[in-house]
Scaffold this motif. Structure first.
Motif, PDB file in Angstrom:
ATOM      1  N   UNK A 175      14.912  16.426  20.687  1.00  0.00           N
ATOM      2  CA  UNK A 175      15.409  15.070  20.877  1.00  0.00           C
ATOM      3  C   UNK A 175      15.663  14.376  19.532  1.00  0.00           C
ATOM      4  N   UNK A 176      14.882  14.712  18.526  1.00  0.00           N
ATOM      5  CA  UNK A 176      15.108  14.141  17.191  1.00  0.00           C
ATOM      6  C   UNK A 176      16.252  14.845  16.458  1.00  0.00           C
ATOM      7  N   UNK A 177      16.649  16.009  16.969  1.00  0.00           N
ATOM      8  CA  UNK A 177      17.717  16.771  16.309  1.00  0.00           C
ATOM      9  C   UNK A 177      17.270  17.411  15.019  1.00  0.00           C
ATOM     10  N   UNK A 178      15.957  17.724  14.917  1.00  0.00           N
ATOM     11  CA  UNK A 178      15.418  18.285  13.667  1.00  0.00           C
ATOM     12  C   UNK A 178      16.152  19.546  13.229  1.00  0.00           C
ATOM     13  N   UNK A 179      16.519  20.392  14.181  1.00  0.00           N
ATOM     14  CA  UNK A 179      17.098  21.693  13.844  1.00  0.00           C
ATOM     15  C   UNK A 179      18.462  21.555  13.175  1.00  0.00           C
ATOM     16  N   UNK A 180      19.143  20.421  13.435  1.00  0.00           N
ATOM     17  CA  UNK A 180      20.503  20.255  12.906  1.00  0.00           C
ATOM     18  C   UNK A 180      20.557  19.440  11.643  1.00  0.00           C
ATOM     19  N   UNK A 181      19.433  18.962  11.147  1.00  0.00           N
ATOM     20  CA  UNK A 181      19.426  18.118   9.953  1.00  0.00           C
ATOM     21  C   UNK A 181      19.544  18.966   8.701  1.00  0.00           C
ATOM     22  N   UNK A 182      20.294  18.438   7.735  1.00  0.00           N
ATOM     23  CA  UNK A 182      20.480  19.180   6.487  1.00  0.00           C
ATOM     24  C   UNK A 182      19.253  19.184   5.618  1.00  0.00           C
TER      25      UNK A 182
END
Length: 307
Positions: free
Chosen positions: A300-307
């Motif tokens: 939900x935080x989108x951690x995997x897609x953060x640079x």
């Protein structure tokens, strides 16, 4: 990539004139208004930005012949004398433009693909209970790739910026040997390294979230896998104009052990096959309620897609 010899008169600064430029704006009182003097650096930035916008709107194809130097000057809103002071010959400008294009720094290229991120997040959250079954973890990864690969393909296929970037990759070898070709190659290599590194990082994070690991016997790392997957999608994008079925074909299949068949596209099947052939369930990972909750929060935080 650039045209050969500039047209007669186009490679020299214009003759000076005491008259104001014909295109100068005038206030209501009818008195001529002096154009604000820009620094050479501001002139350069405006010219390159205007030209980049024109290229991205029209596409690069195999040359820059469709981009008019005079149109760039007009769109940039800078004086011709300042432009010719910075680039005495128009081919020097187009050389700088090629190097700027090769950097792949436009938001459409350098940024995260929001369509792919949204697709992956939705699939993972809808099927989070699959993680409790090691056999279905691979199926869940396959479902995430089924959606994200199609989103990635469609973005590449529809984006003028990506088409330009691909065209430059395919045609820079036509540049004559010399500094320009070396500079373009260096810029492309740097941009590619950054893009593949970012994709590899995303793959690694999702793999860990789903309780998967690299197959030890394969020896390939995430950077290699990301490079192969990216090359496959790009190749299909280049094929699509002459083979439209690449973009439109759909077939019901269940290649990775999901509970039900789903609609697959060629890009999705290709990417999932490449990526999942290198992965397997991690036997040391177990999912209880607490771990599932942690994974949900990370998605939900989108951690995997953060640079």
């Amino acid at each position: 990539m650039t045209s050969g010899k500039p047209p007669a008169g186009a490679d020299k600064p214009p003759a000076t004139s005491s008259k104001p430029p014909a295109t100068s704006d005038k206030p209501a009182a009818g008195l001529p208004r002096r154009r604000q003097r820009l620094s050479d650096q501001e002139t350069e930035q405006r010219m390159l930005a205007a030209a980049l916008g024109m290229v991205h709107r029209a596409g690069l194809t195999v040359s820059l012949d469709h981009i008019s130097f005079e149109d760039v000057i007009r769109e940039a809103g800078v004086s011709r004398s300042a432009v010719y002071r910075r680039w005495p010959y128009k081919d020097l400008f187009f050389s700088d433009l090629l190097k700027e294009l090769a950097k792949g720094s436009s938001p459409a290229i350098a940024g995260t693909n929001p369509r792919a991120v949204t697709a992956v997040n939705r699939i993972l959250l809808e099927r989070l209970d699959w993680l409790t079954d090691p056999g279905r973890r691979m199926a869940l990864a396959g479902e995430a790739l089924r959606q994200s690969a199609l989103a990635e393909f469609e973005t590449f296929h529809e984006s003028p910026e990506w088409r330009t970037y691909f065209a430059l990759h395919a045609t820079f070898l036509s540049l004559p040997d010399g500094d320009l070709r070396d500079d373009v190659q260096t810029a492309l290599t740097t941009a590619e390294r950054a893009l593949i590194t970012g994709l590899a990082t995303s793959y690694e994070r999702v793999t860990q979230l789903l309780g998967l690991r690299l197959r030890p016997q394969h020896g390939a790392g995430f950077t290699t896998i990301a490079g192969l997957a990216s090359a496959l999608i790009r190749g299909l994008v280049l094929m699509a104009p002459t083979n439209p079925a690449v973009a439109t074909e759909r077939f019901d299949a269940n290649p990775f052990g999901a509970p039900e068949q789903a609609s697959w596209s060629p890009p999705a099947l290709g990417m999932a096959s490449v990526v999942l052939s290198h992965l397997e369930p991690d036997p040391e990972v177990e999912f209880d309620e607490q771990r599932l909750a942690t994974v949900r929060e990370a998605i939900e935080r989108g951690d995997w897609a953060k640079g």
